[in-house]
Write a protein that holds these residues in place. Structure first.
Motif, mmCIF file in Angstrom:
data_model
loop_
_atom_site.group_PDB
_atom_site.id
_atom_site.type_symbol
_atom_site.label_atom_id
_atom_site.label_comp_id
_atom_site.label_asym_id
_atom_site.label_seq_id
_atom_site.Cartn_x
_atom_site.Cartn_y
_atom_site.Cartn_z
ATOM 1 N N GLY A 85 9.845 -1.559 -5.142
ATOM 2 C CA GLY A 85 8.441 -1.626 -4.211
ATOM 3 C C GLY A 85 8.933 -2.120 -2.622
ATOM 4 O O GLY A 85 10.837 -1.902 -2.513
ATOM 5 N N ARG A 113 -0.779 -0.462 4.436
ATOM 6 C CA ARG A 113 -1.624 -2.270 3.670
ATOM 7 C C ARG A 113 -0.304 -2.323 2.151
ATOM 8 O O ARG A 113 -1.067 -2.045 0.948
ATOM 9 C CB ARG A 113 -3.024 -1.636 3.633
ATOM 10 C CG ARG A 113 -3.558 -1.761 4.546
ATOM 11 C CD ARG A 113 -5.308 -1.672 4.350
ATOM 12 N NE ARG A 113 -5.967 -1.264 5.667
ATOM 13 C CZ ARG A 113 -7.514 -1.482 5.696
ATOM 14 N NH1 ARG A 113 -7.762 -1.317 4.441
ATOM 15 N NH2 ARG A 113 -7.430 -1.161 6.371
ATOM 16 N N SER A 114 0.550 -2.554 1.908
ATOM 17 C CA SER A 114 1.437 -1.943 0.951
ATOM 18 C C SER A 114 0.567 -2.970 -0.621
ATOM 19 O O SER A 114 1.612 -2.322 -1.795
ATOM 20 C CB SER A 114 3.313 -2.169 1.064
ATOM 21 O OG SER A 114 3.661 -1.376 2.283
ATOM 22 N N ALA A 115 1.174 -3.681 0.275
ATOM 23 C CA ALA A 115 0.500 -5.075 -0.540
ATOM 24 C C ALA A 115 -0.652 -4.803 -1.541
ATOM 25 O O ALA A 115 -0.571 -6.691 -2.363
ATOM 26 C CB ALA A 115 0.921 -6.773 0.148
ATOM 27 N N SER A 116 -1.720 -4.690 -0.492
ATOM 28 C CA SER A 116 -2.627 -4.478 -1.075
ATOM 29 C C SER A 116 -3.152 -3.563 -2.487
ATOM 30 O O SER A 116 -2.223 -2.727 -2.565
ATOM 31 C CB SER A 116 -4.022 -3.888 0.464
ATOM 32 O OG SER A 116 -3.606 -4.988 1.317
ATOM 33 N N ALA A 117 -4.310 -3.978 -3.250
ATOM 34 C CA ALA A 117 -4.316 -2.817 -4.377
ATOM 35 C C ALA A 117 -5.064 -2.298 -4.205
ATOM 36 O O ALA A 117 -5.945 -2.169 -2.700
ATOM 37 C CB ALA A 117 -4.724 -3.769 -5.629
ATOM 38 N N VAL A 162 -1.269 -1.516 -5.156
ATOM 39 C CA VAL A 162 0.028 -1.200 -4.111
ATOM 40 C C VAL A 162 1.452 -0.979 -4.142
ATOM 41 O O VAL A 162 0.632 0.659 -5.156
ATOM 42 C CB VAL A 162 0.369 -3.273 -4.724
ATOM 43 C CG1 VAL A 162 0.527 -4.313 -5.307
ATOM 44 C CG2 VAL A 162 1.564 -2.296 -6.372
ATOM 45 N N TYR A 163 2.079 -0.233 -2.687
ATOM 46 C CA TYR A 163 2.566 0.389 -2.903
ATOM 47 C C TYR A 163 3.923 0.913 -3.956
ATOM 48 O O TYR A 163 4.817 -0.564 -4.685
ATOM 49 C CB TYR A 163 4.073 0.843 -1.569
ATOM 50 C CG TYR A 163 4.388 1.495 -1.197
ATOM 51 C CD1 TYR A 163 4.215 2.697 -1.372
ATOM 52 C CD2 TYR A 163 6.180 0.670 -0.967
ATOM 53 C CE1 TYR A 163 6.046 3.497 -0.991
ATOM 54 C CE2 TYR A 163 6.706 1.146 -0.958
ATOM 55 C CZ TYR A 163 7.379 2.719 -1.329
ATOM 56 O OH TYR A 163 8.177 3.083 -0.546
ATOM 57 N N TYR A 164 4.512 1.877 -4.559
ATOM 58 C CA TYR A 164 5.478 1.291 -5.738
ATOM 59 C C TYR A 164 6.326 3.040 -6.308
ATOM 60 O O TYR A 164 5.426 3.636 -5.376
ATOM 61 C CB TYR A 164 5.547 0.899 -7.123
ATOM 62 C CG TYR A 164 4.191 1.444 -7.681
ATOM 63 C CD1 TYR A 164 4.299 2.836 -8.975
ATOM 64 C CD2 TYR A 164 2.825 1.494 -7.473
ATOM 65 C CE1 TYR A 164 3.710 3.400 -9.863
ATOM 66 C CE2 TYR A 164 2.095 2.698 -8.581
ATOM 67 C CZ TYR A 164 2.834 3.281 -9.157
ATOM 68 O OH TYR A 164 1.426 4.505 -9.963
#
Length: 214
Positions: A28, A57-61, A63-65
């Motif tokens: 991530g 907005r990587s940490a917003s649901a 999430v980026y992974y």
């Protein structure tokens, strides 16, 4: 999408059974994307040509992974599959007039077949690596305008990825890594009203992850 990923992973597993090392990685991080041109061609929504500034907005649901399977054929060369769940949202004020939603947030997914070159324990226990690959874009196309709503996964075109990083062992089977990763996806999505939405997107990410070796 998940069936496609599972099938490809199964096909990859056959030749890598004879490999010296198989590596399963999860990562991530922070992902962004520069602006891109968007072209809408649709009889209901209307035609549109505009440029949108994106944010990840990587940490917003959601999430980026990413998930990666690599078969190392030697100490220096490997190949495998890489699935990345990128995302792009229009920045505040960037949504064109008449549109309620225009984004790829669940997500701007890419699935690539990639090759890697590593330098095992070049810096003490640290092993730098580089890689790149080609594959397909499988975004979740989300467009709402003029009373119409497009909302679903589509295969929209080719994709490419490139990566550079370093890994560090924390045991016989586990290691941690950090990397820069870029992707390109060419996206031509079908709208529910019969038209198309088209945009080519680059993403940039700084990743941290963990790998299991067996």
């Amino acid at each position: 999408m998940l069936r496609t990923l599972a099938l490809c992973c199964g096909l990859l597993a056959l030749p890598t059974l004879a490999s010296a090392e198989v590596e399963l990685s999860f990562y991530g991080g922070a992902q962004s994307a520069p602006a891109s041109d968007v072209v809408i061609r649709d009889a209901v929504i209307g035609n549109g040509d505009f440029r949108i500034a994106w944010e990840g907005r990587s940490a917003s649901a959601p999430v980026y992974y990413g998930i990666r399977v690599t078969g190392w054929q030697s100490d220096s060369f490997g190949y495998g599959l890489d699935f990345t769940h990128n995302k792009v949202y229009p920045r505040d004020g960037e949504l064109p007039a008449g549109y309620e939603v225009l984004e790829f947030t669940d997500g701007l997914n890419t699935l690539t077949v990639s090759a890697y070159r590593r330098w095992a324990q070049m810096l003490g226990d640290v092993s730098p690596y580089i890689g790149g690959g080609v594959g397909i874009a499988i975004p979740h196309v989300e467009v709402t305008a003029a009373g119409s709503r497009t909302f679903g996964y589509q295969v929209t075109g080719p994709a490419a990825t490139w990566v550079a990083g370093a890994t560090y062992p924390i045991g016989d089977r586990f290691s941690v890594f950090g990397e820069y990763k870029g992707t390109f996806s060419a996206n031509t999505g079908d709208l529910d009203t019969g038209g198309t939405v088209k945009t080519d997107v680059f993403t940039n990410a700084v990743n941290l992850g963990v790998s299991f070796n067996f």
